[in-house]
Design a protein around this motif. Structure first.
Motif, PDB file in Angstrom:
ATOM      1  N   GLY A 151       0.810  -1.213   0.000  1.00 16.15           N
ATOM      2  CA  GLY A 151       0.000   0.000   0.000  1.00 16.15           C
ATOM      3  C   GLY A 151       0.837   1.254   0.000  1.00 16.15           C
ATOM      4  N   GLY A 152       0.166   2.348   0.183  1.00 21.97           N
ATOM      5  CA  GLY A 152       0.824   3.640   0.235  1.00 21.97           C
ATOM      6  C   GLY A 152       0.252   4.469   1.370  1.00 21.97           C
ATOM      7  N   GLN A 153       0.820   5.639   1.556  1.00 18.78           N
ATOM      8  CA  GLN A 153       0.414   6.548   2.625  1.00 18.78           C
ATOM      9  C   GLN A 153      -0.079   7.842   2.009  1.00 18.78           C
ATOM     10  OE1 GLN A 153       3.111   7.134   5.974  1.00 18.78           O
ATOM     11  NE2 GLN A 153       3.046   9.327   5.622  1.00 18.78           N
ATOM     12  N   SER A 164       3.624  -3.742   3.449  1.00 16.02           N
ATOM     13  CA  SER A 164       4.691  -3.027   2.757  1.00 16.02           C
ATOM     14  C   SER A 164       4.138  -1.691   2.275  1.00 16.02           C
ATOM     15  CB  SER A 164       5.175  -3.863   1.565  1.00 16.02           C
ATOM     16  OG  SER A 164       6.075  -3.125   0.774  1.00 16.02           O
ATOM     17  N   ILE A 165       4.728  -0.597   2.734  1.00 19.76           N
ATOM     18  CA  ILE A 165       4.272   0.745   2.373  1.00 19.76           C
ATOM     19  C   ILE A 165       5.328   1.404   1.492  1.00 19.76           C
ATOM     20  CG2 ILE A 165       3.578   3.010   3.223  1.00 19.76           C
ATOM     21  CD1 ILE A 165       1.582   0.808   3.923  1.00 19.76           C
ATOM     22  N   TRP A 166       4.906   1.821   0.310  1.00 19.66           N
ATOM     23  CA  TRP A 166       5.799   2.477  -0.642  1.00 19.66           C
ATOM     24  C   TRP A 166       5.626   3.976  -0.513  1.00 19.66           C
ATOM     25  CZ3 TRP A 166       9.919   2.774  -3.312  1.00 19.66           C
ATOM     26  CH2 TRP A 166      10.029   3.571  -4.437  1.00 19.66           C
ATOM     27  N   GLN A 167       6.710   4.670  -0.215  1.00 15.07           N
ATOM     28  CA  GLN A 167       6.706   6.119  -0.066  1.00 15.07           C
ATOM     29  C   GLN A 167       7.407   6.730  -1.281  1.00 15.07           C
ATOM     30  OE1 GLN A 167       5.085   7.602   2.312  1.00 15.07           O
ATOM     31  NE2 GLN A 167       5.433   6.743   4.304  1.00 15.07           N
ATOM     32  N   PRO A 188       2.958  -6.996  13.354  1.00 17.23           N
ATOM     33  CA  PRO A 188       4.262  -7.619  13.626  1.00 17.23           C
ATOM     34  C   PRO A 188       5.317  -7.461  12.532  1.00 17.23           C
ATOM     35  CG  PRO A 188       2.601  -9.282  13.094  1.00 17.23           C
ATOM     36  CD  PRO A 188       1.881  -7.981  13.240  1.00 17.23           C
ATOM     37  N   ASP A 189       4.920  -7.079  11.301  1.00 18.63           N
ATOM     38  CA  ASP A 189       5.926  -7.012  10.235  1.00 18.63           C
ATOM     39  C   ASP A 189       5.549  -5.919   9.234  1.00 18.63           C
ATOM     40  OD1 ASP A 189       7.983  -7.486   8.487  1.00 18.63           O
ATOM     41  OD2 ASP A 189       7.396  -9.537   7.972  1.00 18.63           O
ATOM     42  N   VAL A 190       6.118  -4.742   9.429  1.00 14.32           N
ATOM     43  CA  VAL A 190       5.837  -3.592   8.570  1.00 14.32           C
ATOM     44  C   VAL A 190       7.143  -3.123   7.938  1.00 14.32           C
ATOM     45  CG1 VAL A 190       4.997  -1.211   8.480  1.00 14.32           C
ATOM     46  CG2 VAL A 190       3.870  -2.864   9.965  1.00 14.32           C
ATOM     47  N   HIS A 191       7.111  -2.884   6.626  1.00 14.81           N
ATOM     48  CA  HIS A 191       8.284  -2.381   5.913  1.00 14.81           C
ATOM     49  C   HIS A 191       7.910  -1.107   5.184  1.00 14.81           C
ATOM     50  CE1 HIS A 191      11.044  -6.053   5.929  1.00 14.81           C
ATOM     51  NE2 HIS A 191      10.023  -6.371   6.679  1.00 14.81           N
ATOM     52  N   PHE A 192       8.660  -0.045   5.397  1.00 14.08           N
ATOM     53  CA  PHE A 192       8.511   1.194   4.639  1.00 14.08           C
ATOM     54  C   PHE A 192       9.623   1.226   3.587  1.00 14.08           C
ATOM     55  CE2 PHE A 192       6.034   4.636   7.149  1.00 14.08           C
ATOM     56  CZ  PHE A 192       5.003   3.742   7.387  1.00 14.08           C
ATOM     57  N   HIS A 193       9.258   1.585   2.368  1.00 17.33           N
ATOM     58  CA  HIS A 193      10.223   1.694   1.274  1.00 17.33           C
ATOM     59  C   HIS A 193      10.160   3.117   0.734  1.00 17.33           C
ATOM     60  CE1 HIS A 193      10.506  -2.715   1.228  1.00 17.33           C
ATOM     61  NE2 HIS A 193       9.205  -2.673   1.455  1.00 17.33           N
ATOM     62  N   TYR A 194      11.291   3.779   0.677  1.00 17.12           N
ATOM     63  CA  TYR A 194      11.331   5.185   0.267  1.00 17.12           C
ATOM     64  C   TYR A 194      12.021   5.362  -1.086  1.00 17.12           C
ATOM     65  CZ  TYR A 194      10.159   6.157   5.122  1.00 17.12           C
ATOM     66  OH  TYR A 194       9.539   6.192   6.340  1.00 17.12           O
ATOM     67  N   TYR A 195      11.422   6.193  -1.916  1.00 13.73           N
ATOM     68  CA  TYR A 195      12.088   6.670  -3.122  1.00 13.73           C
ATOM     69  C   TYR A 195      12.889   7.890  -2.691  1.00 13.73           C
ATOM     70  CZ  TYR A 195      12.659   8.771  -7.743  1.00 13.73           C
ATOM     71  OH  TYR A 195      13.185   9.335  -8.884  1.00 13.73           O
TER      72      TYR A 195
END
Length: 202
Positions: free
Chosen positions: A66-68, A145-148, A183-190
């Protein structure tokens, strides 16, 4: 995860902002036919929302991507309206996490954000309601998984939610911060989209 609602119905596949159409055009239809999931295994939150929610119990969801948003949502889990029993305080994180797939009225900031990012600035084109996956289903996913990308939220907002999740400070007025309890969150940044928190006229 989402689909727009107009006149109490999910929008048709040919709506210019249809999430289902975008998912098919930009992802699934680009996969080799021999490797592509069968159409009956691709689910969108349209029609029977209970059946959509139940699908999270019929198969194991390894990753929810997902996204924010500007209003600090994931999917369309916007901050709740401060009316009724939530007039003076938002729901507790535990109460908010009980929300499942549902039709929601969108926050004005969400409507403006989608006009800016997808609607060519045409606010009137963006529906004011949508179906969205809820926290109930999100917590059935092994990983979130959050894509920023830097275009859906600002430099301060991207840092705020990372801090709240890292420090385990869930608050329903900042909905994505509730992921602090997953329990398992990943943020991914451009990186070029991360920006800098600074003041200045432009």
């Amino acid at each position: 995860m989402d689909e727009w609602v107009e006149n109490d119905r999910p929008v048709d596949f040919d709506h210019p902002l249809s999430f289902a159409k975008a998912d098919m055009d930009l992802c699934f239809n680009r996969i080799d036919r021999k490797l592509r999931p069968r159409r009956e295994n691709i689910h969108f939150p349209t029609g029977d929302l209970k059946a959509y929610s139940d699908s999270f119990d019929e198969a194991r969801c390894l990753v929810m991507q997902g996204g924010q948003g500007e209003v600090k949502h994931w999917a369309f889990n916007d901050p709740p309206r401060r009316t009724g029993k939530w007039k003076n305080a938002p729901p507790s994180p535990a109460e908010y996490r009980k929300l499942g797939t549902r039709v929601v009225d969108l926050h004005p900031m969400t409507i403006i954000q989608n006009a800016r990012t997808s609607g060519g600035g045409q606010v009137s084109l963006v529906p004011t309601s949508a179906c969205t996956v809820g926290p109930l289903e999100t917590w059935k996913s092994d990983r979130v998984s959050i894509w920023q990308a830097g275009c859906h939220d600002n430099p301060f907002g991207q840092r705020l939610t990372a801090l709240m999740i890292a420090k385990k400070l869930p608050d329903a007025s900042v909905p994505i911060s509730l992921l602090a309890d997953h329990p398992d969150v990943h943020f991914h940044y451009y990186r070029p989209g991360l920006g800098a928190v600074e003041s200045g006229m432009h």
